[in-house]
Design a protein around this motif. Structure first.
Motif, PDB file in Angstrom:
ATOM      1  N   ARG A   1      -1.870 -73.231  21.297  1.00 30.16           N
ATOM      2  CA  ARG A   1      -1.784 -73.767  19.932  1.00 30.16           C
ATOM      3  C   ARG A   1      -1.794 -75.287  19.940  1.00 30.16           C
ATOM      4  NH1 ARG A   1       1.971 -69.324  18.966  1.00 30.16           N
ATOM      5  NH2 ARG A   1       3.691 -70.715  19.514  1.00 30.16           N
ATOM      6  N   ALA A   2      -1.063 -75.877  20.889  1.00 29.08           N
ATOM      7  CA  ALA A   2      -1.015 -77.340  20.969  1.00 29.08           C
ATOM      8  C   ALA A   2      -2.396 -77.903  21.251  1.00 29.08           C
ATOM      9  CB  ALA A   2      -0.035 -77.772  22.049  1.00 29.08           C
ATOM     10  N   ARG A   3      -3.105 -77.297  22.178  1.00 29.13           N
ATOM     11  CA  ARG A   3      -4.441 -77.789  22.515  1.00 29.13           C
ATOM     12  C   ARG A   3      -5.380 -77.660  21.319  1.00 29.13           C
ATOM     13  NH1 ARG A   3      -8.055 -76.486  27.927  1.00 29.13           N
ATOM     14  NH2 ARG A   3      -9.714 -77.961  27.426  1.00 29.13           N
ATOM     15  N   GLN A   4      -5.292 -76.548  20.614  1.00 32.46           N
ATOM     16  CA  GLN A   4      -6.161 -76.355  19.451  1.00 32.46           C
ATOM     17  C   GLN A   4      -5.909 -77.430  18.391  1.00 32.46           C
ATOM     18  OE1 GLN A   4      -5.381 -72.352  18.149  1.00 32.46           O
ATOM     19  NE2 GLN A   4      -6.401 -71.406  19.908  1.00 32.46           N
ATOM     20  N   LYS A   5      -4.636 -77.737  18.146  1.00 38.82           N
ATOM     21  CA  LYS A   5      -4.304 -78.733  17.117  1.00 38.82           C
ATOM     22  C   LYS A   5      -4.781 -80.133  17.511  1.00 38.82           C
ATOM     23  CE  LYS A   5      -0.267 -76.301  15.272  1.00 38.82           C
ATOM     24  NZ  LYS A   5       1.207 -76.331  15.074  1.00 38.82           N
ATOM     25  N   VAL A   6      -4.552 -80.504  18.764  1.00 46.40           N
ATOM     26  CA  VAL A   6      -4.962 -81.838  19.213  1.00 46.40           C
ATOM     27  C   VAL A   6      -6.486 -81.938  19.247  1.00 46.40           C
ATOM     28  CG1 VAL A   6      -4.863 -83.505  21.108  1.00 46.40           C
ATOM     29  CG2 VAL A   6      -2.828 -82.192  20.505  1.00 46.40           C
ATOM     30  N   ASN A   7      -7.139 -80.898  19.744  1.00 39.87           N
ATOM     31  CA  ASN A   7      -8.605 -80.904  19.781  1.00 39.87           C
ATOM     32  C   ASN A   7      -9.200 -80.995  18.376  1.00 39.87           C
ATOM     33  OD1 ASN A   7      -8.539 -80.693  22.528  1.00 39.87           O
ATOM     34  ND2 ASN A   7      -9.397 -78.640  22.651  1.00 39.87           N
ATOM     35  N   ALA A   8      -8.639 -80.229  17.442  1.00 40.18           N
ATOM     36  CA  ALA A   8      -9.168 -80.240  16.076  1.00 40.18           C
ATOM     37  C   ALA A   8      -9.026 -81.629  15.454  1.00 40.18           C
ATOM     38  CB  ALA A   8      -8.438 -79.202  15.231  1.00 40.18           C
ATOM     39  N   PHE A   9      -7.891 -82.265  15.702  1.00 36.66           N
ATOM     40  CA  PHE A   9      -7.675 -83.598  15.143  1.00 36.66           C
ATOM     41  C   PHE A   9      -8.667 -84.605  15.722  1.00 36.66           C
ATOM     42  CE2 PHE A   9      -5.850 -87.833  15.616  1.00 36.66           C
ATOM     43  CZ  PHE A   9      -5.631 -88.163  14.285  1.00 36.66           C
ATOM     44  N   THR A  10      -8.825 -84.619  17.030  1.00 31.19           N
ATOM     45  CA  THR A  10      -9.715 -85.610  17.627  1.00 31.19           C
ATOM     46  C   THR A  10     -11.164 -85.373  17.237  1.00 31.19           C
ATOM     47  OG1 THR A  10      -9.797 -84.298  19.678  1.00 31.19           O
ATOM     48  CG2 THR A  10      -8.219 -86.119  19.602  1.00 31.19           C
ATOM     49  N   GLN A  11     -11.546 -84.123  17.072  1.00 36.03           N
ATOM     50  CA  GLN A  11     -12.909 -83.838  16.622  1.00 36.03           C
ATOM     51  C   GLN A  11     -13.150 -84.403  15.228  1.00 36.03           C
ATOM     52  OE1 GLN A  11     -15.736 -82.506  17.775  1.00 36.03           O
ATOM     53  NE2 GLN A  11     -14.925 -82.268  19.844  1.00 36.03           N
ATOM     54  N   ARG A  12     -12.121 -84.351  14.370  1.00 36.47           N
ATOM     55  CA  ARG A  12     -12.268 -84.872  13.005  1.00 36.47           C
ATOM     56  C   ARG A  12     -12.186 -86.391  12.961  1.00 36.47           C
ATOM     57  NH1 ARG A  12      -7.984 -81.443  11.844  1.00 36.47           N
ATOM     58  NH2 ARG A  12      -6.704 -83.267  11.298  1.00 36.47           N
ATOM     59  N   ALA A  13     -11.283 -86.973  13.775  1.00 31.25           N
ATOM     60  CA  ALA A  13     -10.868 -88.343  13.509  1.00 31.25           C
ATOM     61  C   ALA A  13     -11.193 -89.365  14.576  1.00 31.25           C
ATOM     62  CB  ALA A  13      -9.351 -88.366  13.247  1.00 31.25           C
ATOM     63  N   CYS A  14     -11.496 -88.937  15.787  1.00 31.87           N
ATOM     64  CA  CYS A  14     -11.613 -89.893  16.895  1.00 31.87           C
ATOM     65  C   CYS A  14     -13.070 -90.114  17.292  1.00 31.87           C
ATOM     66  CB  CYS A  14     -10.807 -89.407  18.103  1.00 31.87           C
ATOM     67  SG  CYS A  14     -10.932 -90.506  19.544  1.00 31.87           S
ATOM     68  N   GLY A  15     -13.525 -91.363  17.192  1.00 35.61           N
ATOM     69  CA  GLY A  15     -14.895 -91.687  17.549  1.00 35.61           C
ATOM     70  C   GLY A  15     -15.184 -91.586  19.028  1.00 35.61           C
ATOM     71  N   LEU A  16     -14.169 -91.617  19.880  1.00 39.11           N
ATOM     72  CA  LEU A  16     -14.391 -91.451  21.310  1.00 39.11           C
ATOM     73  C   LEU A  16     -14.715 -90.002  21.664  1.00 39.11           C
ATOM     74  CD1 LEU A  16     -11.561 -93.720  22.749  1.00 39.11           C
ATOM     75  CD2 LEU A  16     -14.012 -94.022  23.126  1.00 39.11           C
ATOM     76  N   VAL A  17     -14.236 -89.081  20.850  1.00 42.03           N
ATOM     77  CA  VAL A  17     -14.491 -87.658  21.076  1.00 42.03           C
ATOM     78  C   VAL A  17     -15.702 -87.185  20.286  1.00 42.03           C
ATOM     79  CG1 VAL A  17     -13.537 -85.337  20.707  1.00 42.03           C
ATOM     80  CG2 VAL A  17     -12.099 -87.142  21.663  1.00 42.03           C
ATOM     81  N   ASN A  18     -15.835 -87.670  19.067  1.00 39.09           N
ATOM     82  CA  ASN A  18     -16.930 -87.278  18.195  1.00 39.09           C
ATOM     83  C   ASN A  18     -17.561 -88.541  17.611  1.00 39.09           C
ATOM     84  OD1 ASN A  18     -18.669 -86.268  16.265  1.00 39.09           O
ATOM     85  ND2 ASN A  18     -17.061 -85.411  14.953  1.00 39.09           N
TER      86      ASN A  18
END
Length: 264
Positions: free
Chosen positions: A169-186
């Motif tokens: 669950r923790a990984r899913q939440k952090v991954n979802a956030f970075t996919q939406r908000a972080c330019g280094l990831v997306n």
């Protein structure tokens, strides 16, 4: 001298061995406290409290697990349950953090690689504060400390099934956030470190000449950017979280503990 030997001697009243035990574990405890709390002053206070707990409970260590496993268990028990530790939690949320990032974006860009790295690491670490403490602890044990599941469950005093669920669950939440908000990831995300840096400097979160988070052995900003571009999307967030510095203790707690032991 091996750590387990020092522990045995310390349990038998050897003060020098006790100080040696503290020296052997203080960096690990400080790194853990920094990843859980992020704030350097809060982390230092927590480390001292944890190390005092370790030495006062040392006689209860039976050797059924590795000593560092036991130390991590004492540490997480404090960080997850102690009133003093709970009072330090800033209560962040992913929605609030994402809004803060969006509010700090402008057209101006700063490309200073040192300051960009300071921003990258501090933002990456603060991101985990958006998880509740139980899920934050699972993420740190599993993905930052990279401890095997059986030992991780023992450290957190939960079943292996519960640990695996929390970690997922923790990984899913952090991954979802970075996919939406972080330019280094997306690369399609609105936020990018060069656009966010001017606002972070304006409010004093990032300051020239101060590289606490991005210093030490932290990977360089450009290197992390290149690495994330080569990875599958699911691994980019994990790379960001692992590409921080090792937070060795800036204070010699062995001397502090020695003074406390000598105090009548």
């Amino acid at each position: 001298m091996e750590l387990e030997t020092l522990v045995s001697k310390a349990q038998n009243g050897d003060k020098d061995a006790l100080e040696g035990v503290v020296q052997a574990i203080q960096d690990d405890v400080h790194h853990l406290a920094m990843r859980m709390l992020v704030n350097p002053d809060d982390a230092l206070d927590a480390v001292q409290d944890i190390l005092i707990l370790v030495i006062t409970k040392l006689s209860t260590f039976s050797g059924r697990s590795a000593f560092k496993t036991w130390v991590y268990r004492v540490s997480f028990n404090y960080l997850l349950n102690a009133k003093k530790s709970l009072a330090r939690d800033p209560g962040l949320s992913f929605d609030g953090f994402e809004q803060d990032l969006a509010d700090g974006l402008g057209e101006k860009r700063i490309e200073d690689p040192v300051l960009l790295n300071e921003l990258r690491v501090s933002c990456t670490m603060a991101m985990l504060l958006c998880l509740d403490r139980a899920h934050r602890a699972a993420y740190i044990v599993g993905f930052i400390l990279e401890i095997a599941h059986d030992e991780a469950a023992e450290i957190l005093a939960i079943s292996k099934t519960n640990y695996r669920q929390r970690l997922s669950r923790a990984r899913q939440k952090v991954n979802a956030f970075t996919q939406r908000a972080c330019g280094l990831v997306n690369s399609g995300a609105a936020c990018s470190c060069p656009r966010r840096l001017p606002a972070a400097m304006a409010v004093g979160r990032i300051q020239e000449g101060q590289t606490f988070f991005g210093g030490g052995d932290a990977a360089a900003y450009a290197a992390v950017l290149r690495r994330t571009k080569r990875l599958e999307s699911g691994l980019r967030t994990l790379t960001l979280q692992q590409a921080t510095r090792r937070f060795a203790s800036p204070r010699d707690f062995a001397a502090v503990i020695g003074e406390l032991v000598d105090t009548p």
